[in-house]
Motif scaffolding. Structure first.
Motif, PDB file in Angstrom:
ATOM      1  N   ILE A  97      -5.398  11.095  -0.594  1.00 51.93           N
ATOM      2  CA  ILE A  97      -5.129   9.668  -0.802  1.00 51.93           C
ATOM      3  C   ILE A  97      -6.421   8.869  -0.648  1.00 51.93           C
ATOM      4  O   ILE A  97      -6.755   7.999  -1.456  1.00 51.93           O
ATOM      5  CB  ILE A  97      -4.082   9.164   0.219  1.00 51.93           C
ATOM      6  N   ASN A  98      -7.193   9.229   0.385  1.00 54.70           N
ATOM      7  CA  ASN A  98      -8.464   8.541   0.627  1.00 54.70           C
ATOM      8  C   ASN A  98      -9.384   8.660  -0.567  1.00 54.70           C
ATOM      9  O   ASN A  98     -10.022   7.698  -0.981  1.00 54.70           O
ATOM     10  CB  ASN A  98      -9.167   9.159   1.836  1.00 54.70           C
ATOM     11  N   LEU A 121      -4.202   4.879 -12.292  1.00 54.64           N
ATOM     12  CA  LEU A 121      -2.830   4.446 -12.065  1.00 54.64           C
ATOM     13  C   LEU A 121      -2.768   3.515 -10.858  1.00 54.64           C
ATOM     14  O   LEU A 121      -2.122   2.456 -10.875  1.00 54.64           O
ATOM     15  CB  LEU A 121      -1.959   5.679 -11.820  1.00 54.64           C
ATOM     16  N   MET A 122      -3.520   3.914  -9.820  1.00 51.60           N
ATOM     17  CA  MET A 122      -3.528   3.106  -8.599  1.00 51.60           C
ATOM     18  C   MET A 122      -4.094   1.724  -8.881  1.00 51.60           C
ATOM     19  O   MET A 122      -3.543   0.713  -8.442  1.00 51.60           O
ATOM     20  CB  MET A 122      -4.356   3.808  -7.530  1.00 51.60           C
ATOM     21  N   GLN A 123      -5.173   1.728  -9.674  1.00 55.28           N
ATOM     22  CA  GLN A 123      -5.766   0.443 -10.042  1.00 55.28           C
ATOM     23  C   GLN A 123      -4.751  -0.433 -10.756  1.00 55.28           C
ATOM     24  O   GLN A 123      -4.622  -1.620 -10.484  1.00 55.28           O
ATOM     25  CB  GLN A 123      -6.964   0.675 -10.963  1.00 55.28           C
ATOM     26  N   LEU A 125       4.189   5.775  -5.443  1.00 57.40           N
ATOM     27  CA  LEU A 125       4.295   5.773  -6.893  1.00 57.40           C
ATOM     28  C   LEU A 125       3.200   6.632  -7.507  1.00 57.40           C
ATOM     29  O   LEU A 125       3.444   7.384  -8.452  1.00 57.40           O
ATOM     30  CB  LEU A 125       4.193   4.332  -7.421  1.00 57.40           C
ATOM     31  N   VAL A 126       1.983   6.526  -6.946  1.00 56.89           N
ATOM     32  CA  VAL A 126       0.866   7.287  -7.502  1.00 56.89           C
ATOM     33  C   VAL A 126       1.089   8.777  -7.261  1.00 56.89           C
ATOM     34  O   VAL A 126       0.925   9.600  -8.159  1.00 56.89           O
ATOM     35  CB  VAL A 126      -0.467   6.823  -6.885  1.00 56.89           C
ATOM     36  N   VAL A 127       1.498   9.130  -6.055  1.00 57.79           N
ATOM     37  CA  VAL A 127       1.671  10.548  -5.729  1.00 57.79           C
ATOM     38  C   VAL A 127       2.762  11.159  -6.593  1.00 57.79           C
ATOM     39  O   VAL A 127       2.673  12.319  -7.015  1.00 57.79           O
ATOM     40  CB  VAL A 127       1.982  10.709  -4.225  1.00 57.79           C
ATOM     41  N   GLN A 179       0.833  -1.213   0.000  1.00 53.88           N
ATOM     42  CA  GLN A 179       0.000   0.000   0.000  1.00 53.88           C
ATOM     43  C   GLN A 179       0.863   1.256   0.000  1.00 53.88           C
ATOM     44  O   GLN A 179       0.625   2.200  -0.748  1.00 53.88           O
ATOM     45  CB  GLN A 179      -0.921   0.008   1.227  1.00 53.88           C
ATOM     46  N   ILE A 180       1.890   1.243   0.851  1.00 57.20           N
ATOM     47  CA  ILE A 180       2.730   2.431   0.999  1.00 57.20           C
ATOM     48  C   ILE A 180       3.479   2.710  -0.305  1.00 57.20           C
ATOM     49  O   ILE A 180       3.520   3.848  -0.786  1.00 57.20           O
ATOM     50  CB  ILE A 180       3.724   2.225   2.167  1.00 57.20           C
ATOM     51  N   VAL A 181       4.002   1.626  -0.899  1.00 61.62           N
ATOM     52  CA  VAL A 181       4.764   1.798  -2.137  1.00 61.62           C
ATOM     53  C   VAL A 181       3.864   2.320  -3.244  1.00 61.62           C
ATOM     54  O   VAL A 181       4.207   3.273  -3.956  1.00 61.62           O
ATOM     55  CB  VAL A 181       5.424   0.456  -2.533  1.00 61.62           C
TER      56      VAL A 181
END
Lengths: 462, 424
Positions: A96-97, A122-124, A75-77, A69-71
């Motif tokens: 983030i939420n 991207l997160m997906q 990457l997304v941010v 999750q953290i990684v």
């Protein structure tokens, strides 16, 4: 693949590993004249390959799951245009939420900004990659380890000491979980408490006489600066616990004495478990009983005799808490009284003392350390009891020792401060952890002290 | 012995015997008070809660008329979302009491039936479209105020504070026609939580408790048993082992709410596990029950006589084999009893779960370990906090169910102990 399915699959692989290695060891042995020629039993070779398959994979899985999750978030941010990334940590969390909610389909796509949608997709994508790689890597890893383990099977390899050594280590880790829990508890209350004491001085908290934890939400608000003097809570807690002890100690003690010294076996076999039912009733039920039944009855009674009893009086909560503690006291008292050697009773009776004199002058003094220890343990339980007071005692932090008034306790305040939505760095929330720290320290001291007394006492008659 | 002394003793004997009798009476009083508390508690809860297993229903003739609820095309299920399903019941009530004409009174009349009735109609007609246009006589769930009044009225102690005199008159009329009656409350076992007391059920909480408890058992039992085995069979006698022992004993007496703080600070804020889910509740409860399970498991291992171990070691078993093949199977019944008692405690625990967000208002019935859920004791707590009077009854009924589960578990534990435990 779902994590649970993956875990199941890995377990299946390990079962397979067990049987292949076991069979392999048997076939290796049969060429040399039976399993006697092996240094270990075949099942040990099986167990060896199970351990070799599962341990690396489970370490890998734990690390991956706790970090992915953290990684992914990082990457997304990184890909979000710099001007949209807020600097304040609470706004950052909010962003983030929101992105997570969009990617999970909780927020519909038509009400979001373009960059948020990009970030979410991207997160997906990253999450899909993560899921795939975790599945593939862990299965490959398991297969590789399985291969290595089966290759190891030979007459020159003694599996038993290795397996037993590893299993003993695993047992040790289990035993240490309790230590980790304690450390976790200390860290969780200590860190937040230190933050709290940076905002509110320690002595204001411990000796302050006024408790009203309403802090201002906006800075320009008037009047609600909040004051965190915990003395009313301590007094309230002690008051309710005292009421409870006044009810529980005589009843618990007398019933223990009666059941162990006087009652016939029939009475004892019925009455003892019946009293112990009280120990098995959940505290929320006691809370209901106190709030819905006892408190109104007490208030009406007070009205009829001209006393002003608050509907959330300390008396009602304390009385019901006392009922809860009765079996606790009576079972400890029963233990220590039956530990007193029969010869002491016989000696006293032979001198012509009556049975009650024997109990009062010989048995009780002999059992006193144990009884005191039990009472201290019960006291610690009363102080830490939550549901009864949450439901039956009030929220008003009155500084009073009158049991007919409403008081509040440490545990009630912890619950009220922490249920519902809260900002995590406000003094109000942190205050709950400071109260938790106080509660933990006080109960810990009581427990250590009481357990020490009880232990010493037991050794005396062993 | 001189005569004086004998008289003195005779004199004091009376007093001493009286003291003896009094002391015995105090003992009896103590036992009686304790038992009275048990009886009082149970009688109180059962008398308050038994009513909730039956609910008030009103018999209405419902005509499934699409026009009455604003549906033009009965095949278009999208229209179903915005249709006024409650109107089906309202229309039927109007037919039953045609004399009611004023708007305010009409509204009171409509309030006789539960507000959730419309959803039942929707579900029914979505499943079975052939009902459109037909008529059906149904028992419809009454509103909670009606339910409270009707039950109290049947008990000759009417509680009418929340009803108007017209409503009471209508209920009288319904009663004389036999159109209102108490029936077994199936909804209570089929539904999740609701803001409407008559619609609220405990299925959601039961399932939540089930998921949480299963995970708790899966985590705490293996961990507790292995820890106990290590401490009893393998641990060297040194400072560290002493520390672990003292630590476990103290952990068993830490107030449960502290474990909630642990869950909040470590698992939610640090590890980022979402709130309100059974997994999190189970982690917290497992850590809480772990010391109990370790302590009872150790007692069970201790009760296995050393001769068994010596015999195994004597024929060449390793220490590990001795433990796995002999000590563990012999102590397993005791461990299981301990685990059941620990689980019973976890089932009744509320306070730590309040800290980790399992108090949320959740209508949906959880479908897995990671769905937001609540558990039975927390549901009880939530219902007591609700202002509606009808929730008192629901709460008591939920308590009855919780207590029967707990008793069942304890009976199983006692049975196992009696059945399987060996005396050496």
């Amino acid at each position: 693949m779902q994590i649970s399915t993956l875990v199941l699959l890995l377990l299946l692989i390990s079962v397979f590993a067990f049987y292949t290695s076991q069979n392999r060891s048997i076939s290796v042995a049969s060429k040399l004249g039976g399993i006697r020629s092996l240094p270990s039993l075949p099942s040990y070779y099986g167990a060896y390959s199970v351990l070799l398959t599962l341990i690396p994979v489970s370490i890998f899985l734990t690390i991956w799951i706790s970090l992915d999750q953290i990684v992914i978030e990082r990457l997304v941010v990184d890909k979000i245009p710099q001007e949209f990334v807020p600097s304040k940590s609470s706004d950052y969390d909010l962003m983030i939420n929101r992105i997570t909610s969009i990617s999970e389909g909780i927020i519909y796509a038509d009400s979001v900004l373009a960059w948020q949608l990009d970030a979410a997709s991207l997160m997906q994508k990253f999450e899909a990659i993560s899921r795939w790689s975790i599945t593939v890597i862990s299965i490959l890893m398991a297969a590789l380890c399985l291969y290595l383990a089966t290759q190891k099977v030979s007459v020159n390899f003694n599996a038993r000491p290795v397996v037993e050594n590893v299993v003993e280590r695993i047992l040790l880790v289990s035993a240490c979980v309790a230590i980790f829990t304690t450390i976790g508890i200390i860290f969780s209350v200590l860190f937040e408490s230190i933050q709290f004491f940076q905002k509110v001085p320690f002595f204001d908290f411990v000796f302050g006489l006024e408790w009203s934890p309403q802090t201002a939400i906006r800075e320009d608000q008037v009047g609600s600066s909040g004051s965190f003097g915990a003395v009313p809570l301590f007094v309230g807690t002690i008051l309710i616990s005292l009421v409870a002890m006044i009810i529980a100690v005589p009843i618990g003690l007398m019933s223990a004495i009666y059941l162990s010294e006087y009652a016939s076996l029939n009475v004892r076999t019925i009455a003892k478990p019946a009293l112990e039912i009280l120990a098995g009733i959940p505290t929320v039920v006691y809370g209901f009983f106190a709030a819905i039944t006892v408190a109104p009855v007490l208030r009406d009674f007070g009205e009829s005799v001209g006393l002003d009893i608050a509907s959330e009086s300390a008396l009602a909560a304390g009385a019901v808490m006392g009922i809860m503690i009765i079996p606790f006291i009576s079972s400890i008292a029963d233990d220590v009284i039956s530990a007193v050697p029969q010869s002491m009773r016989d000696g006293s009776l032979a001198m012509g003392a009556t049975r009650s004199e024997t109990v009062k002058r010989v048995v009780i003094p002999a059992a006193l350390p144990g009884i005191v220890g039990g009472i201290l343990l019960a006291m610690s339980r009363a102080i830490g009891e939550t549901m009864i007071v949450v439901m039956a005692a009030g929220l008003a932090a009155n500084l009073t020792v009158n049991p007919l008034d409403a008081v509040t306790t440490v545990t009630v305040q912890i619950v009220t401060l922490l249920t519902g939505d809260q900002e995590f760095d406000s003094a109000k929330t942190l205050a709950a952890f400071a109260l938790g720290l106080m509660l933990f320290v006080v109960t810990l001291i009581l427990n250590i002290f009481a357990l020490q007394i009880v232990k010493k006492y037991r050794e005396q008659y062993e | 012995m001189s005569k004086d002394n004998r008289a003195l003793i005779k004199q004091s004997l009376k007093r001493r015997n009286r003291a003896e009798r009094n002391f015995q009476w105090f003992g009896k009083l103590g036992v009686a008070l304790g038992l009275a508390a048990v009886v009082l508690l149970f009688v109180d809860i059962i008398s308050k809660g038994s009513g909730a297993f039956r609910a008030t229903y009103i018999q209405l003739e419902i005509e499934y008329d699409p026009e009455a609820i604003g549906i033009l095309n009965v095949n278009d299920t999208e229209e179903f979302i915005f249709a006024n399903w409650q109107n089906l019941a309202k229309k039927s009530l109007r037919d039953l009491f045609p004399e009611v004409a004023k708007r305010g009174e009409r509204r009171k009349l409509n309030n006789l039936v539960s507000e959730g009735t419309g959803f039942d109609f929707r579900d029914q007609l979505t499943q079975n479209p052939s009902l459109w246009g037909t008529k059906e006589t149904l028992w419809i769930l009454a509103d909670d105020d009606i339910d409270t009044y009707y039950k109290s009225w049947l008990d000759d102690d009417p509680f009418s504070a929340r009803l108007t005199s017209e409503q009471i008159k209508w209920i009288d009329q319904l009663h004389s026609k036999g159109l209102i009656a108490l029936k077994f409350n199936t909804k209570f076992f089929e539904r999740g939580d609701s803001r409407e007391p008559e619609q609220a059920g405990i299925k959601g909480a039961l399932i939540g408790s089930f998921f949480t408890l299963i995970l708790t058992l899966l985590m705490s039992f293996p961990m507790g048993v292995t820890a106990a085995i290590y401490l009893e069979e393998f641990a060297p006698k040194n400072k560290w082992t002493d520390l672990i022992e003292v630590n476990i004993n103290n952990l068993a007496a830490v107030p449960s709410i502290i474990f909630g703080l642990l869950g909040l600070a470590i698992f939610i804020n640090f590890f980022g596990i979402p709130r309100s889910i059974p997994v999190l509740g189970a982690i917290v409860l497992a850590l809480m029950t772990l010391p109990t399970i370790i302590i009872t498991s150790r007692a069970a291992i201790k009760s296995v006589p050393p001769s068994i171990r010596e015999a195994a070691l004597g024929v060449g078993a390793s220490k590990f084999q001795t433990t796995l093949h002999h000590v563990l199977p012999l102590s397993l019944p005791g461990m299981l009893t301990g685990a059941i008692i620990g689980m019973a405690r976890a089932l009744g625990e509320t306070a730590p779960l309040l800290m980790i967000g399992m108090v949320a208002f959740i209508v949906d019935i959880p479908g897995g370990f990671t769905d937001p859920a609540t558990v039975l004791p927390v549901q009880i707590f939530l219902w007591i906090d609700s202002p509606e009077r009808a929730f008192v009854e629901k709460t008591s009924a939920a308590i009855i169910i919780l207590l029967s589960f707990l008793m069942g578990m304890n009976f199983v534990a006692v049975y196992l102990r009696k059945r399987l435990e060996r005396r050496w």
